[in-house]
Design an enzyme around this catalytic site. Structure first.
Site, PDB file in Angstrom:
ATOM      1  N   SER A 114       0.801  -1.246   0.178  1.00  0.00           N
ATOM      2  CA  SER A 114      -0.057  -0.136  -0.083  1.00  0.00           C
ATOM      3  C   SER A 114       0.890   1.272  -0.038  1.00  0.00           C
ATOM      4  O   SER A 114       0.327   2.347  -0.354  1.00  0.00           O
ATOM      5  CB  SER A 114      -1.073   0.003   1.223  1.00  0.00           C
ATOM      6  OG  SER A 114      -0.034   0.019   2.618  1.00  0.00           O
ATOM      7  N   CYS A 115       2.172   1.032   0.549  1.00  0.00           N
ATOM      8  CA  CYS A 115       2.911   2.274   0.537  1.00  0.00           C
ATOM      9  C   CYS A 115       4.291   1.913   0.304  1.00  0.00           C
ATOM     10  O   CYS A 115       5.096   1.313   1.039  1.00  0.00           O
ATOM     11  CB  CYS A 115       2.787   3.066   1.809  1.00  0.00           C
ATOM     12  SG  CYS A 115       4.160   4.233   2.105  1.00  0.00           S
ATOM     13  N   GLY A 116       4.821   2.441  -0.958  1.00  0.00           N
ATOM     14  CA  GLY A 116       6.281   2.249  -1.113  1.00  0.00           C
ATOM     15  C   GLY A 116       7.232   3.063  -0.470  1.00  0.00           C
ATOM     16  O   GLY A 116       8.429   2.941  -0.838  1.00  0.00           O
ATOM     17  N   CYS A 118       7.176   3.935   2.901  1.00  0.00           N
ATOM     18  CA  CYS A 118       7.229   3.667   4.364  1.00  0.00           C
ATOM     19  C   CYS A 118       8.978   3.607   4.862  1.00  0.00           C
ATOM     20  O   CYS A 118       9.669   2.717   4.353  1.00  0.00           O
ATOM     21  CB  CYS A 118       6.726   2.645   4.659  1.00  0.00           C
ATOM     22  SG  CYS A 118       4.860   2.737   4.299  1.00  0.00           S
TER      23      CYS A 118
END
Length: 282
Positions: A114-116, A118
């Site tokens: 969902s988040c590259g 972080c």
């Protein structure tokens, strides 16, 4: 090697009727990327195109910019304590003479589906200077009608999505609307890295004459990846973030969002959109 899809027992409830049956799910497994033998990053991805994913990730990180800078990409044998090759660890060896960046705990990245971004120490850490500035010569110009046709062409090419309904996709199109390449992954950032990595290994960077289309939203990191690959136009079927629009404007990238049917919003770089002179503007 892990499969692209897996089967799981599911309890199905439909209009009060209860049944059990297997369901096809997209596979999600960790991939550790090593650089010259040292751990660099871990991403959660759909197995497949792992070498391209690793190469594309290194392009977006500013580590490499052309295929000649990579000597080899291999799966690491003995990745577990028992010496088993899980096919979830790849090592990228740079060519002789290519500078190896300082790999510190601050630089290490843990990316999820969902988040590259972080784990980045700060926003400035991802504003990497690209080796391929957006400079399409001759400039890419496309009509709204051509852009409107691309999502359906992407959807038709999503083979795994048809079986699972749970995969993102990214595709490269020519300015004439020809589908050049498409990749699927549980993470949209991974799908883009797979496209860029394949282009790197095929010596096609910079991608100065293509349109990048992504399913879902256009985040800052997707704009960053497009800029790092020299892509002049990014279109998304959903919304961009404010920071994505800012980076697109600063970099000269054309950013299109909410590309649905004949409707779309152009947030930056509207000089590449070939509008009919009769179309009114307000």
């Amino acid at each position: 090697m892990g499969r692209v899809t897996e089967r799981r027992r599911t309890l199905r409830i439909r209009d009060g009727a209860v049944t059990t049956r297997p369901d096809t799910l997209v596979a999600e497994e960790p991939l550790e990327i090593r650089l010259n033998g040292r751990p660099l990053a871990i991403t959660m991805r759909t197995p497949g195109d792992d070498f391209a994913l690793a190469a594309g990730f290194l392009v977006s990180e500013g580590v490499i910019g052309e295929g000649s800078e990579v000597q080899s990409i291999v799966y690491c044998a003995g990745a577990t304590a028992e010496g088993v090759n899980t096919y979830n660890v790849v090592d990228v060896k740079l060519a002789p003479g290519v500078a190896v960046p300082d790999i510190t705990l601050e630089r290490n990245v843990y990316t999820t589906s969902s988040c590259g971004l972080c784990g980045k120490a700060s926003l400035d850490a991802v504003r990497t200077t690209t080796r391929h500035p957006v400079a399409d010569t001759p400039p890419v110009r496309v009509t709204p009608a051509l852009l409107a046709a691309l999502p359906d062409r992407l959807r038709d090419a999503q083979r795994v999505f048809d079986r699972t309904g749970g995969l993102h996709a990214a595709a490269l199109f020519s300015p004439e609307g020809e589908l050049l390449d498409v990749r699927e992954d549980v993470g949209r950032h991974n799908a883009v890295d797979k496209l860029v990595g394949r282009a790197l290994t095929d010596d096609r960077l910079p991608l100065s004459q293509v349109i990048l289309l992504v399913s879902g939203r256009a985040s800052f990191e997707l704009v960053q990846k497009a800029v790092m690959a020299g892509i002049p136009m990014l279109a998304a079927v959903s919304a961009p973030s404010s920071l994505a629009v800012d980076l697109a404007a600063e970099s000269g990238l054309t950013l299109v969002g909410f590309l649905r049917g004949q409707s779309m919003n152009v947030y930056a770089g509207d000089h590449r959109i070939a509008l009919d002179a009769a179309v009114g503007q307000s």
